[in-house]
Design an enzyme around this catalytic site. Structure first.
Site, PDB file in Angstrom:
ATOM      1  N   ASP A 161      22.685 -43.298  16.282  1.00  0.00           N
ATOM      2  CA  ASP A 161      22.843 -44.719  16.607  1.00  0.00           C
ATOM      3  C   ASP A 161      22.611 -45.585  15.378  1.00  0.00           C
ATOM      4  OD1 ASP A 161      23.251 -47.002  18.337  1.00  0.00           O
ATOM      5  OD2 ASP A 161      21.153 -47.423  17.949  1.00  0.00           O
ATOM      6  N   ARG A 168      29.204 -50.451  13.037  1.00  0.00           N
ATOM      7  CA  ARG A 168      29.801 -51.400  13.992  1.00  0.00           C
ATOM      8  C   ARG A 168      29.519 -52.836  13.579  1.00  0.00           C
ATOM      9  NH1 ARG A 168      26.834 -50.163  18.965  1.00  0.00           N
ATOM     10  NH2 ARG A 168      28.123 -51.713  19.991  1.00  0.00           N
ATOM     11  N   SER A 183      24.705 -46.860  22.650  1.00  0.00           N
ATOM     12  CA  SER A 183      23.783 -47.228  21.575  1.00  0.00           C
ATOM     13  C   SER A 183      22.390 -47.494  22.130  1.00  0.00           C
ATOM     14  CB  SER A 183      24.329 -48.485  20.877  1.00  0.00           C
ATOM     15  OG  SER A 183      23.338 -49.137  20.136  1.00  0.00           O
ATOM     16  N   LYS A 187      18.935 -44.514  22.125  1.00  0.00           N
ATOM     17  CA  LYS A 187      17.663 -44.688  21.420  1.00  0.00           C
ATOM     18  C   LYS A 187      16.518 -44.885  22.393  1.00  0.00           C
ATOM     19  CE  LYS A 187      18.745 -49.384  19.797  1.00  0.00           C
ATOM     20  NZ  LYS A 187      20.111 -49.408  19.349  1.00  0.00           N
TER      21      LYS A 187
HETATM   22  N1  URA Z   1      21.815 -53.534  21.028  1.00  0.00           N
HETATM   23  C1  URA Z   1      21.916 -52.241  20.662  1.00  0.00           C
HETATM   24  O1  URA Z   1      20.912 -51.565  20.448  1.00  0.00           O
HETATM   25  N2  URA Z   1      23.129 -51.697  20.524  1.00  0.00           N
HETATM   26  C2  URA Z   1      24.259 -52.392  20.760  1.00  0.00           C
HETATM   27  O2  URA Z   1      25.328 -51.852  20.630  1.00  0.00           O
HETATM   28  C3  URA Z   1      24.155 -53.738  21.146  1.00  0.00           C
HETATM   29  C4  URA Z   1      22.907 -54.301  21.277  1.00  0.00           C
END
Ligand code: URA
Length: 444
Positions: A161, A168, A183, A187
């Site tokens: 991530d 991204r 994402s 995590k």
């Molecule tokens: N927060 C995140 O951790 N990931 C995303 O893609 C968007 C917001």
């Protein structure tokens, strides 16, 4: 595996075969797939989406790309909160110490700024000396001592991530329901949680502005959480205006300190309390929503949450004296007031314009790995619906040089829209609640 073929397949709207996402991710992390190819794939996903099976595989592969906390059986309930990203969203800074002061164990892993939204890791790094690069053993030791740790992703914790998130951020590939879901959930599930509460933003400053899409994102993430045995609930909350008054890393830390001290903007306080209460109920530490709310109010009102924040700062390398002396935070060289260009009623305070302006002022990144200036940003003191007089101060811009001041004032001119009549109703602070959805755990 020929990755360009997979990109073309996704571009044409076809699902990838089982195992393809796992293999692609492994190759990307090993350097076998270059950033430009992964960026093209992410853009294809933005347009074409993922099937449920692809999303489940991608999330699991991202989760398994790094180490996972595995709390011992019988240890205190662990809970966390994550936001899908907003402007002025400093809730985590209030909520993590508040939830810990209420008896929860809070291992909070956060990201950096993403697109026009700020990131908790960047905000924490505005605190002089504060270390966010904790290892998992350091996290566990700190949790045992003070019940809370706030840390960023590293090579060992959710590395997939971390890499994809940074890519991204600079390739216009954030606004995608499955990419956001994978994402966040990869995590968060690495933290070994009993319960997770999601703050899913809706409105013009959110990655998914449409409230119906935001609610769908909430459902998808609740389902992913439940599939991994984590009680997950979500609040869908307003991001049609900034949250609180401060936007920008150090300014937001200062505002969070105010809220922890019993002051600060009402919306930041209210959302912090509601989300903390959700966590207490979901983790089984409160009998019900009312008892949870009382517990959270008590921990905020008694100063216990502020005291826990001071302990957290000290544990992670900063000075606990900061809670009484926010002037120790980075200070912008230039500050200027923005005055109302005309009399009228504030129709809108557009969060996205201000979030983008913070990035332009140097408070966020436009290229991978860029250093940021924690001192820059805005304090906006007006809310939609407020009547103003010409020349009345409405906001301040904090910048590193006069060019930044000019840029910031121009952004405020675009963001604060003054009309003749009261605007239509703003979104309620909390639009919706999505409760954990029962799904067979995968046993991962
Ligand atoms: N927060 C995140 O951790 N990931 C995303 O893609 C968007 C917001």
């Amino acid at each position: 595996m020929h990755f360009p073929t997979l990109i073309a397949r996704k571009r044409d709207g076809q699902p990838l075969a089982p195992g393809a996402w796992r293999a692609s991710l492994a190759a990307y992390l090993d350097g076998g797939i270059p950033e430009y190819q992964m960026a093209a794939m992410l853009m294809a996903v933005v347009w074409r989406g993922l099937t449920d099976a692809e999303l489940a595989e991608l999330t699991l592969a991202m989760l398994e790309s790094g180490e996972r906390a595995r709390p011992a059986a019988g240890s205190a309930p662990r809970a966390d909160k994550h936001s899908t990203g907003g402007v002025g969203d400093k809730i985590s800074l209030v909520l993590a110490p508040l939830a810990a002061a209420c008896g929860l164990v809070v291992p909070m892993m956060s990201g950096r700024g993403l697109g026009h939204t700020g990131g908790t890791t960047d905000k924490l790094e505005a605190i002089p000396g504060f270390r966010t690069d904790l290892t998992l053993p350091e996290v566990e030791a700190q949790l045992a001592r003070i019940g809370v740790a706030m840390f960023g992703q590293t090579e060992t914790i959710a590395p997939a991530d971390r890499r994809l998130y940074a890519l991204r951020d600079v390739t216009g590939t954030v606004p995608s329901l499955p990419l956001i879901a994978a994402s966040i959930m990869s995590k968060k599930l690495a933290e070994g949680l009993t319960a997770l509460v999601l703050d899913v933003k809706a409105g013009s400053g959110a990655f998914l502005p449409d409230p119906a899409e935001a609610t769908e994102l909430a459902r998808v993430m609740c389902r992913l959480g439940a599939a991994h045995g984590c009680r997950t609930t979500a609040l869908v909350t307003a991001m049609d205006r900034p949250l609180g008054r401060a936007i920008g890393n150090a300014l937001e830390v200062e505002e969070a300190l105010l809220v922890l001290d019993g002051e600060g903007p009402a919306d930041v306080r209210e959302l912090s309390l509601q989300l903390t209460a959700e966590m207490l109920v979901a983790a089984g530490l409160a009998r019900g929503p009312e008892a949870a709310r009382e517990q959270a109010e008590e921990a905020l009102g008694s100063g216990a949450a502020l005291e826990r924040f001071a302990q957290l700062i000290e544990a992670q390398g900063g000075s606990p004296a900061l809670v009484d002396d926010p002037a120790a935070l980075p200070q912008a060289r230039e500050v200027e007031l923005f005055e109302a260009p005309r009399a009228g009623v504030v129709a809108r305070v557009e969060p996205r314009a201000l979030g983008e302006a913070v990035v332009a002022l140097g408070g966020g990144r436009r290229a991978l790995g860029e250093a940021i200036d924690h001192s820059v940003g805005f304090v906006v003191s007006v809310r939609p619906g407020q009547r103003v007089q010409q020349g009345e101060p409405l906001a301040s811009v904090f910048a590193r040089d006069p060019a930044g001041i000019a840029e910031g004032l121009a952004a405020l001119g675009r963001a604060i829209v003054i009309g003749d009549a009261a605007p239509g109703p703003a979104l309620p602070l909390v639009l919706d609640r999505v409760a954990a959805i029962d799904v067979e755990p995968t046993g991962s």
